[in-house]
Design a protein around this motif. Structure first.
Motif, mmCIF file in Angstrom:
data_model
loop_
_atom_site.group_PDB
_atom_site.id
_atom_site.type_symbol
_atom_site.label_atom_id
_atom_site.label_comp_id
_atom_site.label_asym_id
_atom_site.label_seq_id
_atom_site.Cartn_x
_atom_site.Cartn_y
_atom_site.Cartn_z
ATOM 1 N N UNK A 42 -15.610 -3.238 3.771
ATOM 2 C CA UNK A 42 -16.111 -4.326 2.923
ATOM 3 C C UNK A 42 -16.080 -3.937 1.446
ATOM 4 N N UNK A 43 -16.442 -2.698 1.159
ATOM 5 C CA UNK A 43 -16.441 -2.236 -0.229
ATOM 6 C C UNK A 43 -15.019 -2.246 -0.784
ATOM 7 N N UNK A 44 -14.068 -1.771 0.022
ATOM 8 C CA UNK A 44 -12.671 -1.748 -0.397
ATOM 9 C C UNK A 44 -12.169 -3.168 -0.677
ATOM 10 N N UNK A 45 -12.521 -4.104 0.197
ATOM 11 C CA UNK A 45 -12.114 -5.497 -0.008
ATOM 12 C C UNK A 45 -12.729 -6.051 -1.293
ATOM 13 N N UNK A 46 -13.981 -5.708 -1.531
ATOM 14 C CA UNK A 46 -14.650 -6.180 -2.738
ATOM 15 C C UNK A 46 -14.001 -5.640 -3.997
ATOM 16 N N UNK A 47 -13.616 -4.371 -3.972
ATOM 17 C CA UNK A 47 -12.946 -3.784 -5.140
ATOM 18 C C UNK A 47 -11.590 -4.443 -5.367
ATOM 19 N N UNK A 48 -10.928 -4.779 -4.288
ATOM 20 C CA UNK A 48 -9.643 -5.476 -4.392
ATOM 21 C C UNK A 48 -9.841 -6.843 -5.055
ATOM 22 N N UNK A 49 -10.870 -7.565 -4.615
ATOM 23 C CA UNK A 49 -11.176 -8.865 -5.217
ATOM 24 C C UNK A 49 -11.565 -8.711 -6.686
ATOM 25 N N UNK A 50 -12.318 -7.662 -6.981
ATOM 26 C CA UNK A 50 -12.734 -7.426 -8.363
ATOM 27 C C UNK A 50 -11.523 -7.125 -9.252
ATOM 28 N N UNK A 51 -10.602 -6.302 -8.759
ATOM 29 C CA UNK A 51 -9.396 -6.003 -9.541
ATOM 30 C C UNK A 51 -8.585 -7.270 -9.794
ATOM 31 N N UNK A 52 -8.484 -8.131 -8.775
ATOM 32 C CA UNK A 52 -7.746 -9.381 -8.946
ATOM 33 C C UNK A 52 -8.398 -10.237 -10.029
ATOM 34 N N UNK A 53 -9.736 -10.329 -9.983
ATOM 35 C CA UNK A 53 -10.443 -11.129 -10.978
ATOM 36 C C UNK A 53 -10.223 -10.561 -12.384
ATOM 37 N N UNK A 54 -10.308 -9.240 -12.522
ATOM 38 C CA UNK A 54 -10.123 -8.639 -13.850
ATOM 39 C C UNK A 54 -8.693 -8.814 -14.356
ATOM 40 N N UNK A 55 -7.755 -8.896 -13.436
ATOM 41 C CA UNK A 55 -6.359 -9.085 -13.828
ATOM 42 C C UNK A 55 -6.086 -10.533 -14.239
ATOM 43 N N UNK A 56 -6.640 -11.489 -13.474
ATOM 44 C CA UNK A 56 -6.334 -12.899 -13.725
ATOM 45 C C UNK A 56 -7.336 -13.578 -14.653
ATOM 46 N N UNK A 57 -8.560 -13.052 -14.722
ATOM 47 C CA UNK A 57 -9.650 -13.667 -15.501
ATOM 48 C C UNK A 57 -9.940 -15.096 -15.042
ATOM 49 N N UNK A 58 -9.603 -15.393 -13.797
ATOM 50 C CA UNK A 58 -9.833 -16.740 -13.269
ATOM 51 C C UNK A 58 -11.258 -16.854 -12.735
ATOM 52 N N UNK A 59 -11.894 -17.975 -13.023
ATOM 53 C CA UNK A 59 -13.260 -18.198 -12.545
ATOM 54 C C UNK A 59 -13.328 -18.209 -11.022
ATOM 55 N N UNK A 60 -12.296 -18.729 -10.386
ATOM 56 C CA UNK A 60 -12.298 -18.777 -8.919
ATOM 57 C C UNK A 60 -12.266 -17.364 -8.327
ATOM 58 N N UNK A 63 -15.741 -15.855 -8.801
ATOM 59 C CA UNK A 63 -16.688 -16.408 -7.834
ATOM 60 C C UNK A 63 -16.474 -15.791 -6.455
ATOM 61 N N UNK A 64 -15.216 -15.615 -6.071
ATOM 62 C CA UNK A 64 -14.904 -15.015 -4.772
ATOM 63 C C UNK A 64 -15.407 -13.568 -4.713
ATOM 64 N N UNK A 65 -15.200 -12.809 -5.788
ATOM 65 C CA UNK A 65 -15.650 -11.415 -5.824
ATOM 66 C C UNK A 65 -17.176 -11.337 -5.784
ATOM 67 N N UNK A 66 -17.830 -12.187 -6.553
ATOM 68 C CA UNK A 66 -19.301 -12.169 -6.579
ATOM 69 C C UNK A 66 -19.885 -12.550 -5.224
ATOM 70 N N UNK A 67 -19.297 -13.540 -4.585
ATOM 71 C CA UNK A 67 -19.778 -13.956 -3.261
ATOM 72 C C UNK A 67 -19.603 -12.817 -2.259
ATOM 73 N N UNK A 68 -18.465 -12.146 -2.356
ATOM 74 C CA UNK A 68 -18.222 -11.028 -1.436
ATOM 75 C C UNK A 68 -19.251 -9.918 -1.657
#
Length: 87
Positions: A42-60, A63-68
């Protein structure tokens, strides 16, 4: 050549006399015993989501990373509670 080798040998001998080599104790970090493989995934998946958010700066993505991480936080608390109440 020879003079440098003599110098290096004498310095090594002097250092070994003053501060001999000793085996260093290994500093192994003990993993938290309650940290399960599921939490690790779960932690690994969360870091993956966080990296995606930091790369795209997309609100969606944010939100997905925070929910995770909210779900992950609940899972960590449950794992700790289960571990420490069982012991």
């Amino acid at each position: 050549g020879a003079l440098v080798d003599l110098w290096n040998g004498e310095m090594t001998r002097a250092l070994d006399l003053i501060a001999p080599e000793r085996p260093r104790p290994s500093r192994r970090v003990r993993a938290a015993p309650w940290f399960t493989e599921e939490l690790r995934t779960m932690k690994r998946q969360g870091r993956c989501l966080e990296r995606r958010w930091r790369k795209t700066c997309a609100d969606s993505d944010r939100a997905r990373a925070r929910a995770h991480f909210r779900v992950y936080s609940v899972a960590v608390a449950a794992a700790k509670k289960a571990f420490f109440s069982a012991g």
